[in-house]
Structures are given as structure tokens and as C-alpha cells.
Design a protein around this motif. Sequence first.
Motif, PDB file in Angstrom:
ATOM      1  N   GLN A 175      29.792   6.083  11.950  1.00  0.00           N
ATOM      2  CA  GLN A 175      28.852   5.341  11.119  1.00  0.00           C
ATOM      3  C   GLN A 175      27.469   5.213  11.742  1.00  0.00           C
ATOM      4  N   GLY A 176      27.269   5.847  12.902  1.00  0.00           N
ATOM      5  CA  GLY A 176      25.958   5.838  13.515  1.00  0.00           C
ATOM      6  C   GLY A 176      25.670   4.588  14.310  1.00  0.00           C
ATOM      7  N   VAL A 177      24.456   4.537  14.862  1.00  0.00           N
ATOM      8  CA  VAL A 177      24.077   3.424  15.737  1.00  0.00           C
ATOM      9  C   VAL A 177      22.837   2.702  15.216  1.00  0.00           C
ATOM     10  N   SER A 226      20.107   8.890  17.026  1.00  0.00           N
ATOM     11  CA  SER A 226      18.985   8.304  16.295  1.00  0.00           C
ATOM     12  C   SER A 226      17.777   8.003  17.161  1.00  0.00           C
ATOM     13  N   TYR A 227      17.976   7.770  18.459  1.00  0.00           N
ATOM     14  CA  TYR A 227      16.880   7.300  19.303  1.00  0.00           C
ATOM     15  C   TYR A 227      16.425   8.325  20.344  1.00  0.00           C
ATOM     16  N   GLY A 228      16.935   9.524  20.253  1.00  0.00           N
ATOM     17  CA  GLY A 228      16.600  10.518  21.269  1.00  0.00           C
ATOM     18  C   GLY A 228      17.466  10.326  22.508  1.00  0.00           C
ATOM     19  N   ALA A 229      17.469  11.325  23.364  1.00  0.00           N
ATOM     20  CA  ALA A 229      18.301  11.295  24.575  1.00  0.00           C
ATOM     21  C   ALA A 229      17.427  11.119  25.805  1.00  0.00           C
ATOM     22  N   ASP A 283      23.212  -4.518  20.907  1.00  0.00           N
ATOM     23  CA  ASP A 283      23.727  -5.655  20.138  1.00  0.00           C
ATOM     24  C   ASP A 283      23.399  -5.522  18.655  1.00  0.00           C
ATOM     25  N   GLU A 284      22.417  -4.707  18.318  1.00  0.00           N
ATOM     26  CA  GLU A 284      21.995  -4.575  16.928  1.00  0.00           C
ATOM     27  C   GLU A 284      22.767  -3.505  16.167  1.00  0.00           C
ATOM     28  N   PHE A 285      23.552  -2.702  16.888  1.00  0.00           N
ATOM     29  CA  PHE A 285      24.301  -1.651  16.202  1.00  0.00           C
ATOM     30  C   PHE A 285      25.303  -2.264  15.224  1.00  0.00           C
ATOM     31  N   ALA A 286      25.376  -1.700  14.031  1.00  0.00           N
ATOM     32  CA  ALA A 286      26.381  -2.152  13.075  1.00  0.00           C
ATOM     33  C   ALA A 286      27.756  -1.623  13.433  1.00  0.00           C
ATOM     34  N   TRP A 287      27.815  -0.598  14.283  1.00  0.00           N
ATOM     35  CA  TRP A 287      29.087   0.078  14.600  1.00  0.00           C
ATOM     36  C   TRP A 287      28.926   0.780  15.933  1.00  0.00           C
ATOM     37  N   TRP A 288      29.990   0.792  16.723  1.00  0.00           N
ATOM     38  CA  TRP A 288      29.990   1.569  17.967  1.00  0.00           C
ATOM     39  C   TRP A 288      31.385   2.148  18.168  1.00  0.00           C
ATOM     40  N   CYS A 289      31.458   3.406  18.546  1.00  0.00           N
ATOM     41  CA  CYS A 289      32.720   4.134  18.469  1.00  0.00           C
ATOM     42  C   CYS A 289      33.806   3.622  19.405  1.00  0.00           C
ATOM     43  N   THR A 290      33.462   3.075  20.578  1.00  0.00           N
ATOM     44  CA  THR A 290      34.529   2.597  21.462  1.00  0.00           C
ATOM     45  C   THR A 290      35.049   1.228  21.049  1.00  0.00           C
TER      46      THR A 290
END
Length: 257
Positions: free
Chosen positions: A47-49, A63-66, A187-194
Amino acid sequence: MSRRQGPAGPVREWVTFDDPDDPKRRWLVDVTWLTSPWRCVFGCGCQGVLTAPTPEMEQGCCSYGAHFSDEADRDRVLAAARELRADEWQHQAAGLRRGVTAKLARGGWRTRLADGACVFLNRPGFPAGAGCALHVLALRQGVHPMATKPDVCWQLPLRKEEKENDDGTVTVTLSEFARSGWGAGGDEFAWWCTEAPEAFTGTEPVYRSLEVELRAMVGDVLYGSIAAYLDGRRAAAEGRNGAGAAVLVPHPTLRHR
């Protein structure tokens, strides 16, 4: 070995290893994470970050570059970018016109953004498919993506952190790249994979599914020791060693589920 609250969150199982090449270095390894069935779900549930779920954008964690780990990391990616073809890289024109790296105000570099995400990210509808153009290049060249992508991209969500102790020794923690690894912005991410149960559906434990990456991060000798230990822990937990009470500590995401 110990079961306790460690640097990566709630109660987990940890084990320590001496570094095979440096007597002043010890490794603290997250057994709970490495034996979990996590897998990357880019394009099939990620669902992205961003601050709202955006699976349709298929941006993953791009989304924010590496951020590059050092100049060698940056230079390797610059060299790879020169090998990309237009049919592999959607934003090649922008990359060639403006460059593919941006210097950070506090020092260091990251990949430049184009159209709201990493310049190397191909969007849905691009003929080569959504995802990293540098990954496409690696597939064409028949090499592992670590040969073309920034370090953080092929390592994620593995994380290696070093801490120098007062006595001059160094503790290296090998665990997961949790939401906190992104700093306050995480903290603002709506979803994080781990933290997402849908990502813990792999058929192999992380230490096997990401073996190539782990070998690159810790070395072949140490990886062999870690894998042998984890094989034994899994066997013991399953009762094959006559130790049915030796239960692995499940990943917090699986416990919450």
C-alpha cells in the motif's frame, strides 16, 4: 541467546555471534525477524509509504527517493543509469536532463525525484512494467539487483546498525528495517510492510528467502553460522530435536494477528 525486548520493538528472541574476522565485533541477531515468513508484496498488496493507502500507484517504498550509503554506492548507481535504455526507464529524459542524484542539505545524496517519486521508478502502464528501472536493468544483464540498485533498496527491510561500546568493542545489530528506521516521517505512513500481516505469507523464512542479501551484508562465514543456528532453532521448535517446548518467539505482527 536471549529472549527480551530488543532494539527492534516488542519481545523477540535474539542470539549473539562473534565476528569471524574481528574479535572486537559482536553481532546481535534478531531470530524472530529472520525466522518469520515475511516477503515483499510490491505490486500485490503493498500500500506504499504515503499518508494514505495507495496500492494503485505501485510506488512501494520508492516515494521519497533512495539515500545513498556512501560515494561508492552513488557512483555504482550513476554507472548503472548510463546503461539503461529508454524502453526500460520511463523517466530517462528527466534523469538525463537534471541528473539522477540530489545533494542533501545535511550532507549525503539521494536519488532525484520525478513526478512525485524516485526518478528510477516506472509507473503503472509503462510497457516495461511498474517498478524500479534499475531492477529491470539487472534482469537484462543477468545480475543480482544489488549490482545496480542503491544499497538501501536491495537491503530493505533488512537493517544493520553498528554501535561502538565504551570498552572499544562494536555491537552490530542485524534486524528488520521497522517504521522507526525512517525517522519521524515514518510515523505518518498509513502502512508499513513489517507491520502488515499480508506480507507475512512467504513459503520460506527470511534468512533463506533473502540469503543472497544477507551474505552480502554479513559475509559468507557468518551467514553460514547464523543459518545453521536458525535451522537448529526451527527444528527444535518443531520438535524434531526432541525439544518440543523450545518455541520460537513469533514476530509481533503475527502475534497481533
